[in-house]
Design an enzyme around this catalytic site. Structure first.
Site, PDB file in Angstrom:
ATOM      1  N   ASP A  83     -30.284 -15.134   0.954  1.00 39.80           N
ATOM      2  CA  ASP A  83     -29.379 -15.991  -0.134  1.00 39.80           C
ATOM      3  C   ASP A  83     -29.749 -15.434  -1.345  1.00 39.80           C
ATOM      4  OD1 ASP A  83     -28.144 -18.256  -1.504  1.00 39.80           O
ATOM      5  OD2 ASP A  83     -29.923 -19.264  -1.622  1.00 39.80           O
ATOM      6  N   ASP A 100     -29.324 -17.137  -5.354  1.00 35.52           N
ATOM      7  CA  ASP A 100     -29.756 -17.942  -6.222  1.00 35.52           C
ATOM      8  C   ASP A 100     -31.022 -18.699  -5.619  1.00 35.52           C
ATOM      9  OD1 ASP A 100     -28.129 -17.001  -8.128  1.00 35.52           O
ATOM     10  OD2 ASP A 100     -26.688 -18.545  -7.185  1.00 35.52           O
TER      11      ASP A 100
END
Ligand SMILES: [Zn+2]
Length: 437
Positions: A252, A254
């Site tokens: 992922d 952020d």
């Protein structure tokens, strides 16, 4: 498909190991480089190979003969004066009337040519398809930029503008070309395909980039030659061929790669975590692919567009590239299902298949790169990441705590394990015993 090998080069930069040999005959782990290339082309179903020779052509002809050793038909064309890759290819025009493959004579490569050819055939009006990949020195490589349909939009030759950010996608010296491309080349004139011809031709012809995570390295220096020899001996060269499913670590963005901010849409605000380069290097040195999968509803909200998201990713790729690290691929979902925000862009307000917790981005990456999902991992900081990993059927979903204000956003989807940051999660994956295919 016919293949052309650009074998006119002299092993100048390899003089210490190559003596006066043409590049194609430089020994690699006890075998001439061209033997590996012809072995590979024969395995991939190529029937006829045109060898464009120059320096010490007679030695190459004596070594390869008529090609029957490989079950190939070999033809030689020798240039009288060095005309560069474009000039040499132009001289072969009369022999190339159908889609053909071009390989540089100084690379060690093992890749799925049928998959690349299929990719080329299914692109609209493709004039050329270039194999591209990220490398560990993008700052001094010729870089390529392409859009979401893989159409090449720009060539960025080195040196690069230190004030700009670039995708780490390097032109890797394997091309599928249509014969009409040869018409644009000038006979008898010295020119380089990658540097002089393609950058201007891309405006009038459709050029596509074919991203591949398979093995391709040039042998431009004695150090690189040693590295390639080690990879031949360890089996890495053939192991990375697309026919072997590979595991991936899906990441992922952020909260995992960079500090979480509400709606990051300006590359100036990107705040990369300091351990990311190290974590990626550990993945890059293993057989795992490093694949970023990120929801970016900032596009649907109208805060930026897809180009703006790519600009953030260019900065990320440039920064980790300076540490020799890379992402093998980057996927983002620009959609968002709920309508009713000011300035939103309705065409992106859809219930798509790519937005996590759906598994769409992981499944698309798995299809493209032949990823073995059951041996893969998802590293994220929310329930959406865990949900996407489970939906795609990965082995384990790992959580990271380093997301200020977002800790515990797992709801009913607890990760299999928690770590302080992405590097520790990667260390954990690397500590597990390797499981075979
Ligand atoms: Zn989506």
């Amino acid at each position: 498909m016919k293949a052309v090998i650009l074998a006119g080069g002299k092993g100048t930069r390899l003089s210490a190991v190559a003596h006066d040999l043409p590049k194609s005959l430089v020994p690699v782990a006890g075998k001439a480089l061209i033997d590996y290339q012809l072995d590979w082309l024969a395995r991939e179903g190529i029937g006829e190979v045109l060898l464009l020779t120059g320096y010490r052509s007679e030695q190459i002809e004596k070594h390869c003969g008529d090609g029957s050793r490989w079950g190939l038909r070999l033809r030689y064309l020798t240039e009288r004066e060095p005309l560069g890759t474009a000039g040499a290819l132009k001289a072969a025009e009369e022999f190339l009337s159908e889609t053909f493959l071009v390989v540089y004579g100084d690379v060690m490569v093992d890749m799925d040519l049928r998959a690349m050819q299929r990719f080329h055939q299914t692109r609209r009006e493709a004039g050329a398809t270039l194999m591209v990949h990220p490398n560990d020195h993008p700052h001094d490589s010729d870089l390529i930029e392409f859009d979401k349909n893989f159409r090449i939009t720009a060539f960025h030759g080195k040196p690069h503008d230190p004030e700009r950010w670039y995708h780490n996608q390097v032109n890797a010296a394997v091309y599928v070309l249509e014969p009409r491309i040869l018409k644009s080349l000038k006979a008898g004139k010295f020119a380089d395909l990658g540097r002089d011809v393609f950058p201007s031709l891309v405006r009038s012809e459709r050029f596509y980039a074919y991203p591949s995570a398979e093995y391709l390295k040039d042998m431009g220096s004695p150090e690189r030659l040693l590295a390639v020899e080690a990879d031949v001996r360890s089996g890495k060269v053939s192991r990375l061929h697309r026919r072997h499913p590979r595991p991936a670590i899906f990441l992922d963005r952020d909260g995992v790669i960079c500090r979480h901010q509400d709606y990051l849409y300006d590359s100036a605000d990107l705040d990369l975590f300091p351990e990311v380069g190290r974590a990626l290097l550990k993945i890059n040195r293993s057989d795992y692919l490093a694949i970023l999968v990120t929801n970016q509803p900032v596009v649907a909200r109208g805060l930026t567009d897809e180009v703006g998201v790519r600009e953030i990713h260019k900065k990320m790729e440039t920064l980790v590239g300076r540490e020799g690290a890379r992402f093998d691929a980057i996927y983002f979902c620009p959609h968002h299902p709920q309508k009713g925000f000011a300035d939103e862009r309705p065409e992106y307000k859809i219930d798509c298949e790519c937005r996590k917790p759906k598994g769409g981005m992981l499944l698309e990456a798995a299809r493209f790169f032949n990823v073995d999902l059951r041996r893969s991992f998802m590293i994220g900081d929310t329930w959406r990441d865990v949900g996407a990993g489970r939906a795609a059927g990965v082995k384990m979903c790992l959580g990271v705590e380093k997301a200020p204000g977002r800790v515990g956003e797992y709801d009913d989807y607890p990760p299999d394990r928690m770590f302080a940051n992405v590097e520790q999660a990667v260390d954990y994956v690397m500590s597990l015993p390797a499981t075979g295919e």
